[in-house]
Design an enzyme around this catalytic site. Structure first.
Site, PDB file in Angstrom:
ATOM      1  N   ASP A  48       0.878  -1.162   0.000  1.00  0.00           N
ATOM      2  CA  ASP A  48       0.000   0.000   0.000  1.00  0.00           C
ATOM      3  C   ASP A  48       0.923   1.221   0.000  1.00  0.00           C
ATOM      4  OD1 ASP A  48      -2.284   1.760   0.576  1.00  0.00           O
ATOM      5  OD2 ASP A  48      -1.434   1.852   2.589  1.00  0.00           O
ATOM      6  N   ASP A  67      -0.256   5.166   0.661  1.00  0.00           N
ATOM      7  CA  ASP A  67      -0.559   6.211   1.645  1.00  0.00           C
ATOM      8  C   ASP A  67      -0.693   5.630   3.047  1.00  0.00           C
ATOM      9  OD1 ASP A  67      -2.633   7.754  -0.838  1.00  0.00           O
ATOM     10  OD2 ASP A  67      -0.591   8.261  -0.284  1.00  0.00           O
ATOM     11  N   SER A 107      -4.239   8.119  -6.604  1.00  0.00           N
ATOM     12  CA  SER A 107      -4.130   8.365  -8.050  1.00  0.00           C
ATOM     13  C   SER A 107      -2.734   8.022  -8.555  1.00  0.00           C
ATOM     14  CB  SER A 107      -4.445   9.837  -8.322  1.00  0.00           C
ATOM     15  OG  SER A 107      -5.645  10.212  -7.658  1.00  0.00           O
TER      16      SER A 107
END
Ligand code: XBP
Ligand code: MG
Length: 248
Positions: free
Chosen positions: A9, A11, A124
């Site tokens: 992952d 963030d 994004s």
């Protein structure tokens, strides 16, 4: 080694950057003269909605604060998210973010020992490229797969982002470990059948990480040992690739 890939992952896991996202959201709201400002407590609650555009839309609908006579909520959310993303990337470009403890060590160990590296994130794609460019450009890391918010119809906690990443890697869930920071991310990885290791942060330390195989404060550095939330002890205080391989 049975461990064939680490799926990261972004963030909150690779970097502790949600405060940077929050600043970018608030600057975008100011640029559009909306008078909205998300404080930490509000943002912590809004993080239950993954995806920045979806988060803005949820806020508008929940707070019933859609400006009158303007664009539709969906159109406004989209325009605001474009502006937010521009601001966020400008903040990243200014060097406002650093890798969390132990991340660079684990990435180097995986690179040097032939364990594939992949990304499965809700954010994004442009954000990922800017972030990797600012933090890892000199490491010579080849990402075997990168799945971002644009690649899936349903974002975390839906497992799609991890299922797509497994397909792109050509690996089975049991050959990989997922590294996450949030309950939504842990759920997404676990529902894709992938054993998950969690590292918490200021926004996720009170979330339920019970489905993760183990959870730590971070992956540790020699001068900043990790703390165990649940799972195997780490005597050195630094989670390394041998630990992860043993936990598969
Ligand atoms: C975290 C998210 C993202 C970010 C904001 O993604 O949910 O929405 O908060 O980024 P992950 P965007 O933990 O899966 O990396 O505005 O680009 O969505
Ligand atoms: Mg995360």
């Amino acid at each position: 080694m049975r461990l064939k890939a680490l799926i990261w992952d972004v963030d909150g896991t690779m970097v502790d950057n949600e405060e940077l996202h929050r600043a970018a959201f608030n600057q975008a709201f100011e640029d559009f003269g909306l008078g909205w400002c998300w404080g930490r407590a509000v943002y912590a609650d809004l993080l239950r909605v993954t995806g920045g555009r979806e988060r803005i839309l949820h806020f508008m609908e929940r707070a019933a604060c859609v400006p009158p006579n303007g664009p539709s909520p969906h159109a406004l959310a989209a325009v605001l998210h474009v502006r937010k993303t521009v601001i966020y990337n400008r903040l990243l470009g200014g060097g406002a973010v650093a890798l969390r403890p132990g991340v660079r060590r684990l990435l180097r160990q995986a690179r040097d020992r032939g364990v594939l590296l992949a990304i499965a994130t809700t954010t994004s794609r442009i954000n990922v490229h800017t972030l990797l460019g600012k933090t890892l450009a000199s490491e010579g890391i080849a990402w075997a797969a990168m799945t971002t918010g644009e690649d899936v119809a349903r974002k975390k906690p839906a497992p799609e982002v991890y299922a797509v990443t497994l397909a792109r890697l050509g690996l089975a869930p049991g050959q990989c470990l997922a590294l996450e920071d949030s309950a939504h991310g842990v759920a997404a990885a676990c529902d894709a059948g992938i054993r998950t290791i969690a590292v918490v942060n200021g926004y996720t330390e009170n979330q339920d990480m019970g489905r993760a195989f183990a959870a730590y404060s971070h992956f540790g550095e020699p001068d900043s040992p990790c703390a165990v939330r649940h799972g195997p002890a780490v005597a050195s205080g630094c989670v390394d690739l041998d630990h992860l391989a043993a936990w598969l």
